[in-house]
Write an enzyme that holds these catalytic residues in place. Structure first.
Site: not given
Length: 204
Positions: A17, A13-15, A11
């Site tokens: 990730s 928005a996921s750091p 995703e």
């Protein structure tokens, strides 16, 4: 051709990730595992869990620790210091639509470049200009790509991939699945997931 496979759900928005996206290609090559890059949206999955925002916002102490943890991990990976987006979690809808539209060969480089723009440069990934500049920097005809990404057919692809992730039990990002359906959650489980994918291929 790689002997094992790994599905990589991420995703924008996921750091965590972001950290996984920066290192998965090299590690997968060493493990002889082919990675399927699968962008999706966590928002609908969080909503089904009763969250109206990221759990890192719901629990401030957890969120504060996350940013410190990210600083340490970025330094360990020799990445630029983490920059917290002005709005967290960022709106990654257009980014995910573009990523899922791009073919398998182009998706990884776009993903890494956009993550870097977001978490290393502090840019707003919900801004079409950010998407445009990242695409242009990679040599894409950005106007055509964005137009195709916003088609109803492509929007449906992203919805279907998000529903697929939810049906498989994804509850956060990044999440990895091996060929036998085993789920591994988190950037810190990447090596374990690759080891399992490699062992399955060797046993086949």
């Amino acid at each position: 051709m790689a002997s094992g496979t790994l599905d990589f759900y991420y995703e924008f928005a996921s750091p965590y990730s972001y950290l996984a996206a920066c290192r998965i290609a090299a590690l997968a090559e060493l493990a002889d595992v082919r990675v399927n890059w699968k962008p999706f949206l966590l928002g609908p999955i969080f909503a089904a869990q009763g969250y109206t925002s990221s759990p890192f916002n719901v629990y401030p102490l957890k969120g504060a620790h996350m940013w410190r943890d990210l600083d340490r991990l970025a330094a360990a990976q020799r990445l630029p210091p983490i920059t917290k987006p002005a709005t967290f979690p960022a709106n990654g809808l257009l980014a995910a639509r573009v990523a899922i539209h791009l073919n398998d060969a182009c998706r990884p480089s776009f993903t890494r470049a956009l993550f870097s723009a977001e978490f290393a440069q502090g840019r707003d990934i919900s801004d079409r200009e950010t998407i445009r500049q990242v695409l242009a920097g990679l040599g894409h005809f950005w106007d055509e790509v964005i137009s195709d990404a916003e088609s109803e057919v492509n929007k449906a692809r992203l919805r279907a991939q998000t529903e697929e992730a939810q049906a498989r039990g994804v509850f956060g990002a990044p999440t990895f699945f091996t060929a036998d359906g085993e789920l591994f959650w988190g950037n810190d489980r990447l090596e374990m997931a690759l080891d399992h994918a490699r062992s399955l291929a060797r046993a086949a």
